[in-house]
Design an enzyme around this catalytic site. Sequence first.
Site, PDB file in Angstrom:
ATOM      1  N   ASP A   8     136.811 -19.162   4.579  1.00 22.22           N
ATOM      2  CA  ASP A   8     137.172 -18.017   3.212  1.00 22.22           C
ATOM      3  C   ASP A   8     137.819 -17.094   3.875  1.00 22.22           C
ATOM      4  O   ASP A   8     138.698 -17.295   4.989  1.00 22.22           O
ATOM      5  CB  ASP A   8     135.925 -17.619   2.592  1.00 22.22           C
ATOM      6  CG  ASP A   8     135.110 -16.814   3.398  1.00 22.22           C
ATOM      7  OD1 ASP A   8     135.495 -16.237   4.699  1.00 22.22           O
ATOM      8  OD2 ASP A   8     134.151 -15.924   3.069  1.00 22.22           O
ATOM      9  N   HIS A  98     120.651 -32.654  19.836  1.00 22.66           N
ATOM     10  CA  HIS A  98     119.245 -32.743  19.306  1.00 22.66           C
ATOM     11  C   HIS A  98     119.286 -32.940  17.758  1.00 22.66           C
ATOM     12  O   HIS A  98     118.300 -33.707  17.309  1.00 22.66           O
ATOM     13  CB  HIS A  98     118.496 -31.540  19.440  1.00 22.66           C
ATOM     14  CG  HIS A  98     118.274 -31.254  21.184  1.00 22.66           C
ATOM     15  ND1 HIS A  98     117.457 -30.392  21.448  1.00 22.66           N
ATOM     16  CD2 HIS A  98     118.645 -31.968  22.234  1.00 22.66           C
ATOM     17  CE1 HIS A  98     117.377 -30.460  22.952  1.00 22.66           C
ATOM     18  NE2 HIS A  98     117.945 -31.197  23.391  1.00 22.66           N
ATOM     19  N   HIS A 133     114.657 -37.418  19.415  1.00 22.85           N
ATOM     20  CA  HIS A 133     115.270 -36.624  18.285  1.00 22.85           C
ATOM     21  C   HIS A 133     115.379 -37.489  17.078  1.00 22.85           C
ATOM     22  O   HIS A 133     115.529 -36.790  16.003  1.00 22.85           O
ATOM     23  CB  HIS A 133     116.436 -35.957  18.589  1.00 22.85           C
ATOM     24  CG  HIS A 133     116.440 -35.168  19.952  1.00 22.85           C
ATOM     25  ND1 HIS A 133     115.584 -34.081  20.016  1.00 22.85           N
ATOM     26  CD2 HIS A 133     116.939 -35.204  21.009  1.00 22.85           C
ATOM     27  CE1 HIS A 133     115.637 -33.537  21.273  1.00 22.85           C
ATOM     28  NE2 HIS A 133     116.521 -34.472  21.890  1.00 22.85           N
TER      29      HIS A 133
HETATM   30  C1  RB5 Z   1     132.913 -12.396   2.437  1.00 28.18           C
HETATM   31  O1  RB5 Z   1     132.987 -10.865   2.197  1.00 28.18           O
HETATM   32  C2  RB5 Z   1     131.608 -12.575   3.259  1.00 28.18           C
HETATM   33  O2  RB5 Z   1     130.334 -12.359   2.448  1.00 28.18           O
HETATM   34  C3  RB5 Z   1     131.563 -14.051   3.645  1.00 28.18           C
HETATM   35  O3  RB5 Z   1     132.733 -14.116   4.442  1.00 28.18           O
HETATM   36  C4  RB5 Z   1     130.306 -14.414   4.407  1.00 28.18           C
HETATM   37  O4  RB5 Z   1     130.185 -13.772   5.442  1.00 28.18           O
HETATM   38  C5  RB5 Z   1     129.190 -14.855   3.747  1.00 28.18           C
HETATM   39  O5  RB5 Z   1     128.304 -15.305   4.173  1.00 28.18           O
END
Ligand code: RB5
Length: 146
Positions: A8, A98, A133
């Site tokens: 993201d 594992h 495992h």
């Molecule tokens: C985005 O602000 C943030 O929430 C995302 O990158 C992440 O850390 C979510 O788990």
Amino acid sequence: MKVAIASDHGGVNIREEIKSLMDEMKIEYEDFGCECGTSVDYPDYALPVAEKVANGEFDKGILICGTGIGMSIAANKVKGIRCALVHDVFSAKATRQHNDTNVLAMGERVIGPGLAREIAAVWLTEEYEGGRHENRVGKIKDYENK
Ligand code: RB5
């Protein structure tokens, strides 16, 4: 080996770092975004990558967000995915040996690019040990198939 990678907006820099590592390691990969200057939603990137690994289109996936937590939660909802959130080299090695993890999650607000590179390099090369495992991983697979 073919790797699907995505992040993201919180994981863009480490995503680029890991792509350059995979170039050096001559590992084939495809980048599934984000193309983001603005805020996006991590499940929109975690779920498609996890599905591509689960259906065999890719062998492994790497997901980066701010903490790595959202990416790992989302990826682990996909049947067949064992995603590990890793911020140290010991765990990167252990989770391949594992847990036979097929997706790696990291958080760019937690670790720097140098450590992320080391983690990814170990995780991408370390083999699953099987043996004792296999029974444990098998129990997770059995639960998924109930
Ligand atoms: C985005 O602000 C943030 O929430 C995302 O990158 C992440 O850390 C979510 O788990």
